[in-house]
Scaffold this motif. Sequence first.
Motif, PDB file in Angstrom:
ATOM      1  N   LEU A 251     -29.827 -62.021 112.557  1.00 40.64           N
ATOM      2  CA  LEU A 251     -30.271 -62.601 113.831  1.00 40.64           C
ATOM      3  C   LEU A 251     -29.935 -64.077 113.849  1.00 40.64           C
ATOM      4  O   LEU A 251     -29.409 -64.625 112.864  1.00 40.64           O
ATOM      5  CB  LEU A 251     -31.771 -62.382 114.049  1.00 40.64           C
ATOM      6  N   SER A 252     -30.211 -64.738 114.980  1.00 41.31           N
ATOM      7  CA  SER A 252     -29.928 -66.160 115.128  1.00 41.31           C
ATOM      8  C   SER A 252     -31.212 -66.902 115.465  1.00 41.31           C
ATOM      9  O   SER A 252     -32.226 -66.290 115.815  1.00 41.31           O
ATOM     10  CB  SER A 252     -28.884 -66.380 116.228  1.00 41.31           C
ATOM     11  N   ALA A 253     -31.154 -68.232 115.369  1.00 39.82           N
ATOM     12  CA  ALA A 253     -32.291 -69.082 115.719  1.00 39.82           C
ATOM     13  C   ALA A 253     -31.757 -70.475 116.033  1.00 39.82           C
ATOM     14  O   ALA A 253     -30.641 -70.822 115.621  1.00 39.82           O
ATOM     15  CB  ALA A 253     -33.297 -69.129 114.569  1.00 39.82           C
ATOM     16  N   PRO A 254     -32.517 -71.293 116.757  1.00 39.36           N
ATOM     17  CA  PRO A 254     -32.051 -72.647 117.083  1.00 39.36           C
ATOM     18  C   PRO A 254     -31.655 -73.437 115.838  1.00 39.36           C
ATOM     19  O   PRO A 254     -32.372 -73.422 114.827  1.00 39.36           O
ATOM     20  CB  PRO A 254     -33.274 -73.269 117.773  1.00 39.36           C
ATOM     21  N   GLY A 255     -30.497 -74.110 115.938  1.00 35.95           N
ATOM     22  CA  GLY A 255     -30.019 -74.894 114.802  1.00 35.95           C
ATOM     23  C   GLY A 255     -29.155 -76.068 115.209  1.00 35.95           C
ATOM     24  O   GLY A 255     -28.497 -76.670 114.359  1.00 35.95           O
ATOM     25  N   VAL A 256     -29.132 -76.407 116.498  1.00 34.73           N
ATOM     26  CA  VAL A 256     -28.296 -77.510 116.980  1.00 34.73           C
ATOM     27  C   VAL A 256     -29.197 -78.602 117.556  1.00 34.73           C
ATOM     28  O   VAL A 256     -30.087 -78.325 118.360  1.00 34.73           O
ATOM     29  CB  VAL A 256     -27.307 -77.018 118.061  1.00 34.73           C
ATOM     30  N   ASP A 257     -28.962 -79.846 117.110  1.00 33.23           N
ATOM     31  CA  ASP A 257     -29.757 -80.998 117.579  1.00 33.23           C
ATOM     32  C   ASP A 257     -31.249 -80.736 117.406  1.00 33.23           C
ATOM     33  O   ASP A 257     -32.028 -80.778 118.363  1.00 33.23           O
ATOM     34  CB  ASP A 257     -29.427 -81.320 119.041  1.00 33.23           C
TER      35      ASP A 257
ATOM     36  N   VAL B  59     -29.029 -65.730 108.841  1.00 36.50           N
ATOM     37  CA  VAL B  59     -29.364 -66.316 110.134  1.00 36.50           C
ATOM     38  C   VAL B  59     -28.253 -67.251 110.602  1.00 36.50           C
ATOM     39  O   VAL B  59     -27.863 -68.174 109.888  1.00 36.50           O
ATOM     40  CB  VAL B  59     -30.693 -67.103 110.054  1.00 36.50           C
ATOM     41  N   SER B  60     -27.740 -67.009 111.813  1.00 38.09           N
ATOM     42  CA  SER B  60     -26.761 -67.913 112.423  1.00 38.09           C
ATOM     43  C   SER B  60     -27.496 -68.863 113.372  1.00 38.09           C
ATOM     44  O   SER B  60     -28.692 -68.717 113.608  1.00 38.09           O
ATOM     45  CB  SER B  60     -25.674 -67.125 113.165  1.00 38.09           C
ATOM     46  N   ALA B  61     -26.767 -69.853 113.920  1.00 40.75           N
ATOM     47  CA  ALA B  61     -27.418 -70.920 114.692  1.00 40.75           C
ATOM     48  C   ALA B  61     -27.025 -70.893 116.161  1.00 40.75           C
ATOM     49  O   ALA B  61     -25.872 -70.618 116.518  1.00 40.75           O
ATOM     50  CB  ALA B  61     -27.065 -72.278 114.092  1.00 40.75           C
ATOM     51  N   THR B  62     -28.009 -71.221 117.022  1.00 39.33           N
ATOM     52  CA  THR B  62     -27.768 -71.335 118.467  1.00 39.33           C
ATOM     53  C   THR B  62     -28.173 -72.724 118.940  1.00 39.33           C
ATOM     54  O   THR B  62     -28.894 -73.450 118.245  1.00 39.33           O
ATOM     55  CB  THR B  62     -28.595 -70.288 119.241  1.00 39.33           C
ATOM     56  N   ASP B  63     -27.702 -73.077 120.168  1.00 36.64           N
ATOM     57  CA  ASP B  63     -28.063 -74.373 120.744  1.00 36.64           C
ATOM     58  C   ASP B  63     -29.092 -74.186 121.853  1.00 36.64           C
ATOM     59  O   ASP B  63     -29.590 -73.076 122.088  1.00 36.64           O
ATOM     60  CB  ASP B  63     -26.817 -75.121 121.237  1.00 36.64           C
TER      61      ASP B  63
END
Length: 418
Positions: A313-319, A292-296
Amino acid sequence: MSSADGSGNGGSSGKSKNKDSNSRRNVSQTVLDSRTIANEIVAEIDGSLSGAQTDELARRHGLMRLQSQNFPLVGATIGLFRIADRRTVQKVSNELAAHPSVRSVQPNFRYVLQDQKAVLSEGDPAQYALLKLRLTEAHTLAHGANVTIAVIDSGIDAKHPELMNSIGDTFDALGSKEGPHVHGTGVAGAIVSHARLMGSAPEARILAIRAFGAARSGAESTSYVILKALDYAALHGAQIVNMSFAGPKDALIERGLSATAARGIVLVAASGNAGAKSPPLYPAASPNVIAVSATDVQGRLFTASSRGSHIALSAPGVDIFLPAPDEKYQMASGTSFSAAYVSGLVALMLERNPALKPGEVRAILMKTARDLGAPGRDDLFGAGEADAYAAVTAVSIAPALPVAAAPLPPAAENVSGR
């Protein structure tokens, strides 16, 4: 780390070539040193050896046995040894591997947690991740009830209001006395928060496994300790394993991951925070793992997020707002928390249908993800950003057991719900 291609320059002298070669060797050794625990090796040894015989084997090869145990997960006895003199790991490994009681030898690789520096905060219930993942809608269908997620991480604050009654079991693979840690508490919070904040699976059960201890760079672990953690998770009812850490390719851990997946356990890992130029990091790059990679908040890739063809896939990971030890809150970034959200999402799916196999889980997650970046699958976002509601909706509910076939408990047995 990639090395030079070896083509050289047209008119260079032999001396220059030797100098370049020595320079490359020095760089390679530096990289290896940073990826491994100095003067330690891990070896599979004959399980019939007694403790005294193992110690004698170690002494014969100039080693000190630190630990050894049988790992039912991989069906092997593994020993952790320290080199007692100034020989290199490679030299000692070659010598030890030649002994008939030794099956394999490798360095004790180093793993690090995948978060950026956390900032303590008062917390904020208005989490953008809820909207991005469509968790509110997903929670009308499932909350992760009766699903166990092993979180292999640093210490988790089980007394935090967000995590109360969510930690079903704990295991310290380090045998340490460290208190709760900001990373492990935050990762668990992304999954099961249920007070001021909301995790992706607020009714899931966490199997809290401490495998990461304080170090100069934050918190780190090793091949041997992570294998202990995987072994415990697999033998204590984990249906999902969250791995918000990264390190180099590791034959011993790969063996553990394959055995875990073969038991039908879903493996989820952070892609890593090493950026665009990093080679694939592990365990995320292992074929049995959902990376899993990170999105803002705007759906852009987290700058530090590692990329590659292995990203699912990606998922929220910023702030991300998360719990922190001592009833505090933090705002943190990293693929660690993206992986945690997805582990919770898998718990929602398994509540709907506990019979789902790891391959089916991966396929549903990727099929229902919202495409980001280049059309179709890409190396940044994988299949796109996770959509919890779409994924849970896509899961066929397991058929109910026919009433006539349902076994009744003995009359004297006291049966209680969770």
